[in-house]
Scaffold this active site. Structure first.
Site, PDB file in Angstrom:
ATOM      1  NE  ARG A   8       4.533  -7.208  10.790  1.00 51.76           N
ATOM      2  CZ  ARG A   8       3.655  -6.229  10.927  1.00 51.76           C
ATOM      3  NH1 ARG A   8       2.390  -6.512  11.138  1.00 51.76           N
ATOM      4  NH2 ARG A   8       4.051  -4.972  10.864  1.00 51.76           N
ATOM      5  CD  GLU A  30      -2.806   1.150   2.447  1.00 50.48           C
ATOM      6  OE1 GLU A  30      -3.643   2.071   2.551  1.00 50.48           O
ATOM      7  OE2 GLU A  30      -2.680   0.244   3.287  1.00 50.48           O
ATOM      8  CE  LYS A  61       3.578   0.513   4.856  1.00 49.28           C
ATOM      9  NZ  LYS A  61       2.797   0.567   3.617  1.00 49.28           N
TER      10      LYS A  61
END
Length: 792
Positions: A496, A276, A506
């Site tokens: 992850r 994104e 983020k």
């Protein structure tokens, strides 16, 4: 098919216990009317109302919960195979589901069915043992690295892929025995698990166990992509994942749908890396790139770089440009660069079709109401509005006739599910914000949950790879593709990547940047890829790091920062030329050297330089005045000190031994002005200490003055994100700027990005802040590798 209460031989609970279900599972089943009716019907249909063994009962439960609805006509045949134990394993049952789903209402040859399900196939224990040995040989490096923390489910999956009809109990027994043979008894460290720390005691976060203990990566010969199936296998119905702690849905394509897909793709692997564009990429994205681009490269396939740009308020061109640049820097070449916004028209048309099929509705609940209703598993008051009305309202949303926040399009999923990601997720919302890629054409935008699976399908992605936090979204992913009759990619979640002493959220990274706790997204203290690049870390070192970690579902994926530093040192030790820089200069006057005389000495660029290779050396001027590190001189000597002291000798690297004969103090008799020493050109003196230095070539020319920035861990604790006041954990010494360092003259021509080993100090890179008048160096990593030596 429903069974009347009076026809049953007891209550549903009695019936379920008779077929071997444990009481907890049986009671949970009763709480779901749909499953209760299905299982009751299956038990009667199978003729086992008086009971059966647990193995058969578990298979019947799978039939009740996972059987393809389009093949109910064939269910009695399948149940006969289960009760007669011709089909006796979950793997065989999965294959049966797949075969019957593709056959649907058609008749079929029993011989073909039996071949597809492995009926009558007996896999000997010797065959299983041989396969287990092969899997262990292939994965030996990773097993030795992780020991009993290895994900046994991955090993099980490798065996199952080669021997799909093997008895899972025997496979598990042999894997356990092989682990013991290879590793011996479990140690205390093997049995430790990461402990969840209470929020009210953040100080104990540092005690949390970290995943890795050994700096040595697994063998480069180990292929981490062997765990992934080939595209032609995407017709199977996978109802359970052996390495998961619960059943997880997987893809289910009919043979017809898969054949069309394979024709479009020529059977190639297609993956996608879908960031994104709302921030800079961090090292976790390096792992995502390695998995998606790496699988495509290893299989000779294609990987899209797809910008997930469904939120026009968060995306910026700066981020889009950065992502493309950093993907290239990491060594990956996209097959094609696409945007989710490229498919806005198709996504809209499919949303209309979703409404027409009765699987979506326009809702007027506020975000707070939606949250409350979801928590209570309550239907929206508008859930059952007429299809025509939802179609009309959705068109009004598209045309901008409804205010922002006054309506959403929601998918009509399952508000009674145990999975919150099936609670009628939002598909479209209104935003009167121009889009950076599509302009002002749209005022409604799709959600991630709606768009990403559809675009995966439209782009014929074969392997949709993501991190474990998306696992619960898999049900929604396949539900949507199923109700729209679209091709379904193979979904795989992996652990992850988290690294100690940093944050990777983020939101937190953006907070650090916007509030100027760091110097931008490319601050060398951050684990952003731009920050690592600016710090002097190479993309090859990062890729070696993520490859060494492997692709597993292991939850324990917080990796020590020292492990990354290990890979950085491994590369820089081979590629970074040596040079000498003094950070805190202390003047030394060599009194028995002629004033104004400058000698050019040979210094090694490389540790193992051959004396016959002139290119492996550089010239270092040696003069009457040299500068050493302040820390290399003491007024009081000691046995464990190897630096310079009054009356003591040290060797100046590549030059001569010098002996301190006098110390000149300032007027306060505290600070040192200079050291006076004599040198022994014969080198007969053999001091134990060796120190680096920089000369003053002549009285007219000073040494090259440079700025050096010493970077350290940004946070003091290993898991700062778990602190409520995480900003208080910032290391105040994470950046130390030294403005008056002295360097050898040969560094004068260094350019931005050039890397060097400063002898005795570490590895450094020329920073972008450098000017023709002043060089700036960033420390990439220290020389000493403490990985695995601290005992933590």
């Amino acid at each position: 098919m429903e069974v009347k209460e009076e026809e049953s031989s007891g209550t549903p609970l009695d019936l379920f216990l008779k077929i071997g279900l444990d009481e907890r599972t049986a009671r949970n089943t009763i709480a779901n009317n749909k499953v209760t009716n299905n299982l009751t019907a299956v038990i009667h249909e199978a003729g086992v109302t008086e009971g059966c063994n647990r193995t058969i009962g578990n298979l019947l439960y799978m039939v009740a919960t996972k059987y393809p609805a389009n093949a109910l006509i064939h269910r009695p045949t399948l149940l006969g195979y289960i009760v007669s134990t011709k089909i006796k394993t979950p793997a065989q049952l999965e294959a049966a589901f797949s075969f019957l789903s593709s056959t649907a209402s058609e008749s079929f040859e029993l011989k073909e069915f039996e071949e597809a399900c492995g009926v009558g196939v007996e896999v000997s224990e010797e065959d299983i043992e041989q396969t287990v040995n092969e899997v262990f040989k292939q994965n030996k490096g990773l097993i030795l690295e992780l020991r009993y923390r290895i994900n046994v489910g991955d090993l099980f999956g490798h065996v199952r892929k080669r021997l799909p009809w093997a008895d899972p109990k025997i496979v598990k027994k042999l894997i356990d025995a092989k682990l013991y043979e290879l590793l011996g008894e479990r140690t205390a460290a093997d049995n430790e698990k990461p402990s969840k720390q209470k929020k009210e005691k953040p100080a104990k976060v540092e005690d949390k166990k970290v995943a890795d203990e050994n700096p040595v990566p697994p063998s480069e010969d180990l292929n981490p992509f062997l765990i992934f199936p080939n595209p032609e296998e995407n017709f199977k119905v996978h109802t359970e994942v052996f390495f998961s702690d619960r059943p997880v849905l997987r893809c289910c394509n009919t043979k017809e749908v898969l054949d069309k897909h394979l024709k479009r793709t020529s059977g190639k692997v297609y993956t996608r890396f879908p960031p994104e564009p709302n921030g800079y990429l961090h090292i976790g994205h390096a792992k995502a790139m390695f998995v998606s681009f790496g699988l495509a490269k290893e299989r000779g396939g294609c990987c899209y770089l797809r910008y997930d740009d469904t939120n026009p308020e968060a995306e910026k061109k700066e981020y889009i440009d950065h992502i493309e640049e950093i993907v290239e820097w990491m060594g990956w070449k996209p097959f094609k660069i696409t945007y989710t916004s490229d498919y806005f028209q198709e996504l809209y048309e499919l949303a209309v079709e979703l409404i027409r099929r009765g699987h979506a509705y326009v809702d007027h609940q506020t975000p707070e109401e939606i949250k409350e209703y979801r928590e209570k598993k309550m239907d929206s008051p508008w859930r059952d509005r007429p299809i025509a009305e939802s179609l009309k309202l959705f068109e009004e949303m598209r045309r901008g006739m409804i205010e922002e926040g006054k309506a959403t399009l929601r998918m009509k999923q399952d508000m009674r599910s145990d999975n919150g990601n099936m609670y009628d997720l939002i598909a479209y919302r209104i935003k009167f914000t121009p889009h950076p890629h599509s302009g002002d054409k749209w005022c409604i935008y799709p959600s991630y949950d709606y768009a990403h699976c559809i675009v995966d399908s439209l782009e014929d992605v074969t392997h949709s790879l993501c991190t474990l936090e998306f696992e619960t979204r898999r049900a929604s992913y396949y539900w949507l593709l199923h109700v729209l009759d679209l091709y379904q990619p193979y979904v795989w979640e992996y652990s992850r990547l988290n690294v100690t002493n940093t944050v990777m959220s983020k939101r937190k990274l953006n907070f650090l940047v916007t509030n100027k706790h760091v110097d931008g997204w490319d601050d060398p203290r951050l684990m952003t890829l731009a920050g690592l690049k600016r710090r002097g870390v190479t993309s090859t070192a990062i890729n070696a790091f993520v490859r060494g970690i492997g692709i597993t579902r292991s939850d324990c994926s917080t990796i020590r920062l020292e492990r990354l530093e290990y890979h950085i040192r491994e590369e820089l030790n081979r590629t970074a030329p040596r040079t000498m820089v003094v950070l805190q200069p202390l003047k030394v006057v060599v009194t028995n050297l002629e004033s104004g005389l400058v000698m050019d000495l040979d210094a090694k660029k490389w540790p193992d330089a051959s004396t016959e290779d002139s290119s492996a050396f550089y010239k270092v001027p040696f003069s009457r005045v040299v500068y050493i590190e302040q820390s290399d001189f003491r007024m009081k000597d000691s046995k464990d000190y190897y630096g310079l002291a009054p009356g003591k000798s040290v060797l100046l690297r590549y030059a001569f031994p010098i002996k301190c004969t006098e110390v000149v103090l300032a007027d306060d008799n505290k600070s040192i002005v200079e050291i006076r020493a004599e040198y022994d050109p014969s080198k007969k003196t053999k001091p134990k200490g060796v120190i680096h230095w920089v000369a003053e070539p002549s009285r007219e020319v000073d040494p090259l003055s440079v700025e050096v920035r010493l970077f350290d861990k940004l946070f003091n604790s290993e898991n700062p994100a778990e602190h409520e006041d995480w900003l208080s954990d910032v290391n105040p010494q994470s950046k130390v700027v030294i403005s008056g360092a002295y360097a050898v003259p040969s560094l004068r021509d260094a350019a931005m990005g050039d890397r060097f080993q400063f002898e005795r100090l570490g590895y450094f890179v020329v920073d972008k802040d450098s000017t023709p008048e002043r060089l700036v160096f960033n420390r990439t990593v220290t020389l000493r590798d403490s990985y695995g030596k601290s005992g933590k």
